[in-house]
Design a protein around this motif. Structure first.
Motif, short mmCIF file in Angstrom:
data_model
loop_
_atom_site.label_atom_id
_atom_site.label_comp_id
_atom_site.label_asym_id
_atom_site.label_seq_id
_atom_site.Cartn_x
_atom_site.Cartn_y
_atom_site.Cartn_z
N VAL A 28 0.84 -1.20 0.00
CA VAL A 28 0.00 0.00 0.00
C VAL A 28 0.88 1.25 0.00
CG1 VAL A 28 -1.99 -1.05 1.16
CG2 VAL A 28 -0.15 -0.04 2.54
N VAL A 29 0.34 2.31 -0.58
CA VAL A 29 0.96 3.63 -0.48
C VAL A 29 0.30 4.37 0.67
CG1 VAL A 29 1.19 5.89 -1.60
CG2 VAL A 29 1.60 3.81 -2.91
N MET A 30 1.13 4.96 1.53
CA MET A 30 0.62 5.84 2.58
C MET A 30 1.35 7.17 2.49
SD MET A 30 0.05 3.26 5.85
CE MET A 30 -0.73 4.58 6.79
N VAL A 31 0.63 8.24 2.81
CA VAL A 31 1.18 9.59 2.66
C VAL A 31 1.15 10.30 4.01
CG1 VAL A 31 0.98 11.80 1.46
CG2 VAL A 31 0.38 9.69 0.27
N SER A 32 2.26 10.84 4.40
CA SER A 32 2.38 11.54 5.68
C SER A 32 1.41 12.72 5.77
CB SER A 32 3.81 12.06 5.84
OG SER A 32 3.89 12.98 6.90
N PRO A 33 0.75 12.88 6.92
CA PRO A 33 -0.19 14.01 7.10
C PRO A 33 0.52 15.29 7.54
CG PRO A 33 -0.26 12.61 9.04
CD PRO A 33 0.73 11.96 8.08
N ILE A 131 5.43 7.52 -9.03
CA ILE A 131 6.07 6.46 -9.84
C ILE A 131 7.50 6.24 -9.38
CG2 ILE A 131 6.91 5.89 -12.15
CD1 ILE A 131 4.36 7.29 -13.22
N ALA A 132 8.21 7.31 -9.07
CA ALA A 132 9.58 7.18 -8.59
C ALA A 132 9.63 6.41 -7.27
CB ALA A 132 10.22 8.56 -8.42
N SER A 133 8.69 6.70 -6.38
CA SER A 133 8.64 6.01 -5.10
C SER A 133 8.29 4.54 -5.28
CB SER A 133 7.61 6.67 -4.17
OG SER A 133 8.04 7.95 -3.77
N LEU A 134 7.35 4.26 -6.18
CA LEU A 134 6.97 2.88 -6.45
C LEU A 134 8.13 2.10 -7.06
CD1 LEU A 134 3.38 3.51 -7.84
CD2 LEU A 134 3.94 2.32 -5.72
N ASN A 135 8.82 2.71 -8.02
CA ASN A 135 9.97 2.05 -8.64
C ASN A 135 11.06 1.75 -7.61
OD1 ASN A 135 8.86 1.97 -11.19
ND2 ASN A 135 9.78 3.90 -11.85
N ALA A 136 11.27 2.71 -6.71
CA ALA A 136 12.28 2.52 -5.67
C ALA A 136 11.90 1.40 -4.72
CB ALA A 136 12.49 3.82 -4.90
N SER A 137 10.60 1.11 -4.64
CA SER A 137 10.10 0.04 -3.77
C SER A 137 9.97 -1.29 -4.50
CB SER A 137 8.74 0.44 -3.19
OG SER A 137 8.84 1.63 -2.46
#
Length: 332
Positions: A28-33, A131-137
């Protein structure tokens, strides 16, 4: 709503061979509040939002703690969490903690972005950074597609906020509202190859529709939770009949919906074990019998996100952007 509008051609569209989809994501993707605050734009039709007497500094401390505990808890259970830390801009995004409203992914490597009803929420759409974050993961995006152009026509579709998907049966359930346009909904279903769209009306005590489908219902691999009493009777029977064909249906009351019992999500761990994420408020509002039913479908994971759900009007499911993208193969 759209009036005789034809969708624009998608540039460089490629043919996708679709396999039977799995119901549950294990990432899952989570985003800091980090910019979280009460959003007056969304409060126009989100009756779950509440003003707080806390100072903004206190709110920030509470929500960062709630977020961190949830990320840690999911990872401890074996769910991969992509902690998406976006770049700040001049335009704040107070609801960025709810990423499931602006993107979705498929097992075929597709990333879709969606038209958001509120202007300040459109600034949350950061596809390149995501996309960059997903690729890094280790998750590959093979194709990008978007329905954001429909916002120019005042037609909106807020991703898995308004669409609750039965992936196994390729069916989308959706409560129609300002944030869920029927024609955009059907266009998206066509693009991803889902052959059934079950859309319906809802009405709260105020007479207004439920703003997001995922606060009133959830669909797991072999169960569903739904506040069916907010659906008109002639549509209610059809929705329940459809769900009952392959799911154990757990009906919740409006009072339970208001405690976010419908805002839950079944996930898988990296080892294939089932878990069900929900807020502590939802867990406490389910009856013992309902908790026993849900427990047969996965380990229950309650998280205390009281500040986020009371001020933001969304809960645990809203904080989770499912990642169905294929995992990058390691080179030998």
């Amino acid at each position: 709503m759209l009036q005789n509008k034809k969708p624009k051609a998608v540039p460089n569209q490629i043919s996708i061979s679709r396999n039977v989809n799995t119901q549950n994501a294990n990432c899952v993707v989570m985003v800091s509040p980090k910019e979280f605050s009460f959003n007056p734009e969304t409060a126009v039709d989100n009756e779950f939002q509440q003003q707080s007497e806390l100072t903004q500094e206190q709110v920030h401390q509470h929500v960062m703690s709630e977020y961190g505990s949830m990320v840690q808890g999911l990872r401890a259970e074996g769910v991969q969490v992509v902690d998406f830390d976006y770049t700040l801009s001049e335009k704040p995004t107070p609801d960025a903690v709810f990423p499931n409203n602006w993107f979705s992914t498929t097992t075929e490597g597709e990333l879709y972005t969606f038209p958001m009803a509120c202007e300040n929420r459109r600034h949350e759409v950061r596809a390149d950074e995501l996309i960059a974050s997903l690729n890094a993961s280790g998750r590959n995006v093979e194709k990008i597609d978007s329905l954001q152009e429909y916002a120019e026509q005042n037609a909106y579709l807020e991703s898995t906020g308004v669409m609750v998907k039965d992936h196994v049966n390729r069916t989308i359930y959706a409560a129609l509202s300002q944030r869920c346009d029927r024609e955009v909904l059907e266009e998206y279903a066509k693009r991803i190859g889902y052959h059934r769209v079950i859309s319906f009306q809802t009405a709260l005590e105020s007479g207004h529709p439920v703003y997001h489908t995922n606060v009133m219902m959830a669909v797991g691999e072999s169960f569903s939770v739904i506040c069916d009493e907010v659906i008109p009777e002639f549509e209610r029977r059809f929705v329940i009949k459809s769900l009952s064909k392959s799911k154990q249906v757990i009906s919740i009351s409006v009072e339970q919906m208001n405690q976010f019992c419908g805002n839950i999500l079944q996930l898988e761990t990296v080892n294939g074990n089932k878990v069900i994420a929900m807020s502590q408020s939802a867990y406490d509002a389910f009856s013992p019998a309902q908790l026993a039913q849900l427990s047969t479908h996965g380990k229950l994971l309650p998280f205390d996100v009281t500040t986020i759900e009371s001020i933001g009007g969304g809960s645990v499911r809203c904080m989770l952007g499912e990642v169905f993208l294929p995992t990058r193969k390691k080179l030998l």
